[in-house]
Design a protein around this motif. Structure first.
Motif, mmCIF file in Angstrom:
data_model
loop_
_atom_site.group_PDB
_atom_site.id
_atom_site.type_symbol
_atom_site.label_atom_id
_atom_site.label_comp_id
_atom_site.label_asym_id
_atom_site.label_seq_id
_atom_site.Cartn_x
_atom_site.Cartn_y
_atom_site.Cartn_z
ATOM 1 N N LYS A 63 0.824 -1.215 0.000
ATOM 2 C CA LYS A 63 0.000 0.000 0.000
ATOM 3 C C LYS A 63 0.857 1.264 0.000
ATOM 4 C CE LYS A 63 -4.215 -2.120 1.517
ATOM 5 N NZ LYS A 63 -5.209 -2.386 2.556
ATOM 6 N N CYS A 122 1.762 1.807 -3.480
ATOM 7 C CA CYS A 122 0.618 2.291 -4.282
ATOM 8 C C CYS A 122 0.224 3.724 -3.924
ATOM 9 C CB CYS A 122 -0.608 1.424 -4.024
ATOM 10 S SG CYS A 122 -0.450 -0.206 -4.682
ATOM 11 N N LEU A 159 -1.169 4.498 -0.990
ATOM 12 C CA LEU A 159 -2.325 4.474 -0.084
ATOM 13 C C LEU A 159 -1.906 4.770 1.352
ATOM 14 C CD1 LEU A 159 -4.225 1.375 -1.516
ATOM 15 C CD2 LEU A 159 -4.802 3.777 -1.810
ATOM 16 N N PHE A 160 -0.670 4.476 1.677
ATOM 17 C CA PHE A 160 -0.054 4.926 2.925
ATOM 18 C C PHE A 160 1.150 5.765 2.544
ATOM 19 C CE2 PHE A 160 -1.707 0.871 5.030
ATOM 20 C CZ PHE A 160 -2.663 1.538 5.761
ATOM 21 N N PHE A 161 1.466 6.741 3.389
ATOM 22 C CA PHE A 161 2.613 7.604 3.102
ATOM 23 C C PHE A 161 3.775 7.229 4.025
ATOM 24 C CE2 PHE A 161 -0.655 11.179 2.069
ATOM 25 C CZ PHE A 161 -1.023 10.499 0.922
ATOM 26 N N LYS A 219 6.606 7.581 6.647
ATOM 27 C CA LYS A 219 6.829 8.577 7.713
ATOM 28 C C LYS A 219 8.178 9.260 7.483
ATOM 29 C CE LYS A 219 3.129 7.142 9.871
ATOM 30 N NZ LYS A 219 1.857 7.842 9.696
ATOM 31 N N ARG A 270 2.768 8.775 -3.335
ATOM 32 C CA ARG A 270 1.845 9.548 -2.484
ATOM 33 C C ARG A 270 1.175 10.696 -3.253
ATOM 34 N NH1 ARG A 270 4.384 12.209 2.578
ATOM 35 N NH2 ARG A 270 2.411 13.290 2.561
ATOM 36 N N ARG A 323 -0.196 10.370 -6.104
ATOM 37 C CA ARG A 323 -1.319 9.733 -6.799
ATOM 38 C C ARG A 323 -1.662 10.441 -8.125
ATOM 39 N NH1 ARG A 323 -3.561 8.443 -1.112
ATOM 40 N NH2 ARG A 323 -4.551 10.455 -1.084
ATOM 41 N N LEU A 351 -1.405 6.230 -11.592
ATOM 42 C CA LEU A 351 -2.519 5.328 -11.248
ATOM 43 C C LEU A 351 -2.974 4.486 -12.448
ATOM 44 C CD1 LEU A 351 -4.565 7.778 -8.986
ATOM 45 C CD2 LEU A 351 -3.155 5.871 -8.226
ATOM 46 N N LEU A 377 -3.653 -2.563 -7.871
ATOM 47 C CA LEU A 377 -3.550 -3.327 -6.631
ATOM 48 C C LEU A 377 -4.833 -4.120 -6.453
ATOM 49 C CD1 LEU A 377 -2.349 -3.907 -3.708
ATOM 50 C CD2 LEU A 377 -3.710 -1.959 -2.973
ATOM 51 N N PRO A 399 -6.458 -5.912 -3.659
ATOM 52 C CA PRO A 399 -6.310 -6.204 -2.232
ATOM 53 C C PRO A 399 -6.974 -7.525 -1.858
ATOM 54 C CG PRO A 399 -7.898 -4.434 -2.577
ATOM 55 C CD PRO A 399 -7.433 -4.862 -3.922
ATOM 56 N N SER A 403 -9.550 2.115 -0.890
ATOM 57 C CA SER A 403 -8.444 1.728 -1.785
ATOM 58 C C SER A 403 -8.845 1.941 -3.236
ATOM 59 C CB SER A 403 -8.095 0.250 -1.619
ATOM 60 O OG SER A 403 -7.659 0.007 -0.349
ATOM 61 N N LEU A 436 -9.221 5.717 -4.045
ATOM 62 C CA LEU A 436 -7.944 6.432 -4.128
ATOM 63 C C LEU A 436 -7.099 5.961 -5.314
ATOM 64 C CD1 LEU A 436 -7.015 6.439 -0.333
ATOM 65 C CD2 LEU A 436 -7.635 8.422 -1.672
ATOM 66 N N MET A 437 -7.276 4.693 -5.673
ATOM 67 C CA MET A 437 -6.465 4.132 -6.761
ATOM 68 C C MET A 437 -7.087 4.358 -8.144
ATOM 69 S SD MET A 437 -3.706 2.515 -5.566
ATOM 70 C CE MET A 437 -3.261 1.357 -6.819
ATOM 71 N N LEU A 438 -8.278 4.892 -8.192
ATOM 72 C CA LEU A 438 -8.920 5.143 -9.484
ATOM 73 C C LEU A 438 -8.075 6.140 -10.283
ATOM 74 C CD1 LEU A 438 -11.707 4.385 -10.878
ATOM 75 C CD2 LEU A 438 -12.392 6.694 -10.262
ATOM 76 N N PRO A 439 -7.718 5.787 -11.514
ATOM 77 C CA PRO A 439 -6.845 6.691 -12.274
ATOM 78 C C PRO A 439 -7.533 7.995 -12.699
ATOM 79 C CG PRO A 439 -6.718 4.455 -13.118
ATOM 80 C CD PRO A 439 -7.900 4.509 -12.204
ATOM 81 N N ALA A 440 -7.657 8.879 -11.754
ATOM 82 C CA ALA A 440 -8.210 10.207 -12.023
ATOM 83 C C ALA A 440 -7.526 11.156 -11.055
ATOM 84 C CB ALA A 440 -9.715 10.200 -11.783
ATOM 85 N N LYS A 444 -11.852 13.743 -8.721
ATOM 86 C CA LYS A 444 -12.540 12.953 -7.692
ATOM 87 C C LYS A 444 -13.345 13.861 -6.760
ATOM 88 C CE LYS A 444 -9.068 9.325 -7.894
ATOM 89 N NZ LYS A 444 -7.910 8.696 -7.273
ATOM 90 N N ARG A 460 -5.111 12.184 2.153
ATOM 91 C CA ARG A 460 -5.860 11.059 2.708
ATOM 92 C C ARG A 460 -5.114 9.734 2.515
ATOM 93 N NH1 ARG A 460 -9.957 10.154 6.312
ATOM 94 N NH2 ARG A 460 -9.872 7.917 6.373
ATOM 95 N N GLU A 461 -4.929 9.010 3.622
ATOM 96 C CA GLU A 461 -4.422 7.639 3.536
ATOM 97 C C GLU A 461 -5.596 6.723 3.860
ATOM 98 O OE1 GLU A 461 -0.305 7.125 5.346
ATOM 99 O OE2 GLU A 461 -0.837 9.090 6.098
ATOM 100 N N ILE A 462 -5.432 5.458 3.605
ATOM 101 C CA ILE A 462 -6.575 4.588 3.890
ATOM 102 C C ILE A 462 -6.584 4.192 5.373
ATOM 103 C CG2 ILE A 462 -6.827 3.694 1.580
ATOM 104 C CD1 ILE A 462 -5.410 1.150 2.559
#
Lengths: 283, 261
Positions: free
Chosen positions: A46, A49, A51-53, A55, A67, A69, A74, A79, A81, B78, B81-85, B90, B259-261
C-alpha cells in the motif's frame, strides 16, 4: 523500477513497522512477498501504491512518487487487495465503465480469463460468491496490463482448479516490462510463478534474492531422518518427512522449496542470510 | 496528459459513479418524495415550505457525506484512491452529485410533491403561491431560496471535511461541528447585537436567517421590536459565511489530498 530508500513507517510511534528499509525491484520479475502475519506485507504494497505515506524516506516507482497519486501513475498500477471492493454492477458493466481508466486494458484478455475461470458475467458482482468475485477482479487486474501489478493473497478464496487457471493466466500476462508482486501465505500455490523472493521480518527485508541465486547457495532436500545430512542448516517436519536446507556445494542451482526457505529464514536467520550474502558457500 | 482536470476522465467518473450508485439515489429521492407528500397531507403546503430548507440541508448533507465516505470506508477507500483520475476530478464528482445535481433535483422533487398535494389534496392553493412562499415571510422566490442554498453551502463542506478527516464517527462529528458552528455564530451575533442595542432593555434576541439577514427581532417583556441590522454588518455576515464556506471546501480538498486509507 521500484526504489525504496530508508523507509520508516509506523502505525503507532511506539512501534516501527519498517525502520530504514531499502529495496530495489526491477521490471521483468514476479516477486513473492513473504512474511509472518503483521510483518507488513500489505502495508508495504500500500505504501508502493500511495495508499499509505512513508513517515520517513523515499519511495519511487520509476519517476513517480506514489503519495502524489498522479493519474498517469494510477493508470500504470493495479492493486488487488485481499478484501476486494465490488461496485454494484455486473462484470460487463465493470469493463464498460471501469476499463476506460486503464489505457492498455485488453477486452480480449479479460474475456479469455473469464472463460477460463467459467464466471458468469451477467449477474451483479455483489450477488456472486467471494471466489467468483475474486476471479472477476483477477481477470480485470490482469487485463489492465499495468506495468505494476500487486496482488495481495490472490489465491485466497479460489477453488483448486481456479488456482491452476490463475497460474497459467498470470504466466501468460507476464512480460518483461511488468513488475508483479504476489503477497501471499499460500506459497505452494504460487511457487512455480515466483522468480524472486522477498522475505519481510523484523522491520526489514531479510531476504531479497532470485530463486536461481538462492538455489545456487542453498540445497533443499527431503529426507526421512535428519542425521544423514552434512552441514544441515535447518529442517522441519512435514507430512512427507523432513524438509531440509543445506549449503549447496554443487555448482548447479537446484530447485528452491520456498516454504522451507521461509521457515528456515525465520527460525535460523543468521545461518541462511550468511550463506546468501557470503561469496561462496562454506561449511 | 492533463494532470489536474481532464473532461474525458471526469465523464468516465460520472458514468462509473452513477452506475454504481443510481439505486441508492433512487431510494433516497423516493423517500424524500413520500416524506414531503405525507407532510403536506398532514400539515398543508406550509409544512413542506418550512420543510424545504431543513430537508435540503439534511438530505444534501447525508448524500454528500455518503459520497465522500468512499474515501474513509476501509474497503472502498483503496479503489477510490487508486482510481486513475486526478484529485480535482474525484473531488468534483462529490460536488457534482452532492451539490450541482442535488439542489435542482431536490427543488424539482419539492415542486413535484407540491404539485401532487395541490392536485390531490388541496385545490385552494396555486403552484405560484408555493413558488413565492407565504407573503408574510418572503418577498420573492429569490428571498426564499437563496438563504437556504447559502445555508446548504455552509453545511456541505463541513460534511465533506468530516468525511475525509475522520475515520470513525464521521456523522456524529459532523453533526457536532455543525451545531457548534451555528451555536457559536448565534452567540457571537447575540453578543454583538447586545452591544449595538444597549439602550433597549430586552431579554432575548432572535434572528431571521431569511431576507438576507437584514433584520432581527428583540423581545422585551411580551413585545417584539424589529431592528434593521446595520448594512455593514449585513455585508460582513454574508462575506464571513462565504469566506468560511470557501475555506472549508479548500480544507476538505487538501485533506483529501493527504488522505491515507
Amino acid at each position: 523500477m521500484i526504489t525504496i530508500r530508508n523507509l520508516d513507517f509506523w502505525y503507532s510511534k511506539r512501534e516501527n513497522l519498517f525502520a530504514g528499509l531499502n529495496l530495489d525491484m526491477q521490471p521483468g520479475h514476479i516477486y513473492g512477498l513473504l512474511g509472518k502475519n503483521g510483518a507488513g506485507k500489505t502495508t508495504l504494497l500500500k505504501i508502493m501504491c500511495g495508499l499509505f505515506f512513508p513517515k520517513r524516506g523515499e519511495v519511487f516507482l520509476d519517476h513517480w512518487i506514489p503519495r502524489q497519486r498522479h493519474p498517469g501513475f494510477l493508470q500504470d498500477i493495479f492493486l488487488l487487495p485481499e478484501e476486494i471492493y465490488i461496485p454494484l454492477i455486473n462484470a460487463e458493466s465493470l469493463v464498460r465503465l471501469y476499463a476506460p481508466f486503464y489505457p492498455r486494458f485488453s477486452r480480449e484478455q479479460f474475456t479469455r480469463a473469464m472463460d477460463y475461470f467459467e464466471v458468469n458475467s451477467v449477474r451483479k458482482l455483489n450477488k456472486l460468491s467471494y471466489g467468483q468475485k475474486k476471479k472477476i477482479m483477477i481477470a480485470f487486474a490482469l487485463a489492465c496490463n499495468t506495468r505494476y501489478l500487486f496482488l495481495d493473497e490472490p489465491t485466497n478464496g479460489l477453488d483448486i482448479p481456479s488456482k491452476a487457471t490463475f497460474r497459467s493466466l498470470l504466466a501468460a500476462a507476464f512480460s518483461e516490462d511488468r513488475t508483479i508482486i504476489l503477497s501471499t501465505h499460500q506459497v505452494r500455490d504460487l511457487q512455480s510463478l515466483i522468480d524472486h523472493v522477498l522475505i519481510l521480518s523484523g522491520r526489514r527485508i531479510m531476504i531479497h534474492q532470485s530463486l536461481d541465486f538462492i538455489g545456487s547457495r542453498l540445497k533443499f532436500q527431503r529426507s526421512v531422518t535428519r542425521t544423514e545430512m552434512t552441514g544441515l542448516l535447518y529442517s522441519w517436519n512435514t507430512e512427507m518427512g523432513h524438509a531440509c536446507i543445506l549449503p549447496n556445494f554443487d555448482n548447479e542451482p537446484g530447485p528452491v522449496d520456498i516454504e522451507t526457505l521461509f521457515n528456515g529464514a525465520l527460525e535460523v536467520p543468521e545461518k541462511i542470510t550468511h550463506l546468501l550474502h557470503s561469496e561462496i558457500p562454506v561449511l | 496528459m492533463n494532470t489536474t482536470f481532464s473532461l474525458k476522465r471526469f465523464w468516465q467518473q460520472i458514468r462509473f459513479h452513477g452506475a454504481g450508485s443510481w439505486k441508492s439515489y433512487t431510494i433516497a429521492y423516493g423517500i424524500l418524495i413520500i416524506l414531503m407528500v405525507y407532510l403536506s397531507m398532514v400539515g398543508g403546503y406550509k409544512m413542506i415550505l418550512a420543510f424545504y430548507s431543513f430537508a435540503l440541508c439534511i438530505a444534501g448533507t447525508l448524500i454528500s457525506a455518503r459520497i465522500f465516505r468512499s474515501w474513509s470506508d476501509f474497503g472502498n477507500a483503496s479503489s477510490t484512491l487508486m482510481l486513475p483520475a486526478s484529485l480535482t476530478e474525484k473531488f468534483s464528482i462529490g460536488l457534482l452529485y452532492g451539490l450541482v445535481l442535488f439542489v435542482p433535483l431536490f427543488t424539482c422533487i419539492y415542486y413535484f410533491s407540491a404539485w401532487i398535494t395541490l392536485n390531490i389534496f388541496d385545490h385552494a392553493i396555486s403552484i405560484k403561491e408555493i413558488w413565492r412562499g407565504p407573503e408574510s415571510l418572503h418577498e420573492s422566490a429569490y428571498a426564499f431560496f437563496m438563504p437556504t442554498i447559502m445555508l446548504f453551502l455552509l453545511v456541505q463542506p463541513i460534511a465533506l471535511y468530516s468525511a475525509v478527516r475522520f475515520r470513525k464517527y464521521q456523522f456524529q462529528i459532523m453533526i457536532l461541528l455543525i451545531i457548534s458552528l451555528f451555536v457559536g455564530y448565534y452567540y457571537a451575533q447575540h453578543m454583538l447585537m447586545l452591544n449595538l442595542t444597549k439602550t433597549l432593555a430586552f431579554n432575548y434576541v432572535y434572528f431571521v436567517v431569511g431576507d438576507h439577514l437584514t433584520y432581527f427581532s428583540v423581545k422585551s417583556g411580551g413585545s417584539y421590536t424589529t431592528i434593521m441590522i446595520p448594512a455593514i454588518i449585513q455585508k460582513l455576515n454574508i462575506t464571513m459565511w462565504m469566506i468560511f464556506a470557501a475555506g472549508m471546501y479548500v480544507v476538505a480538498f487538501l485533506r483529501l489530498k493527504e488522505r491515507e486509507i
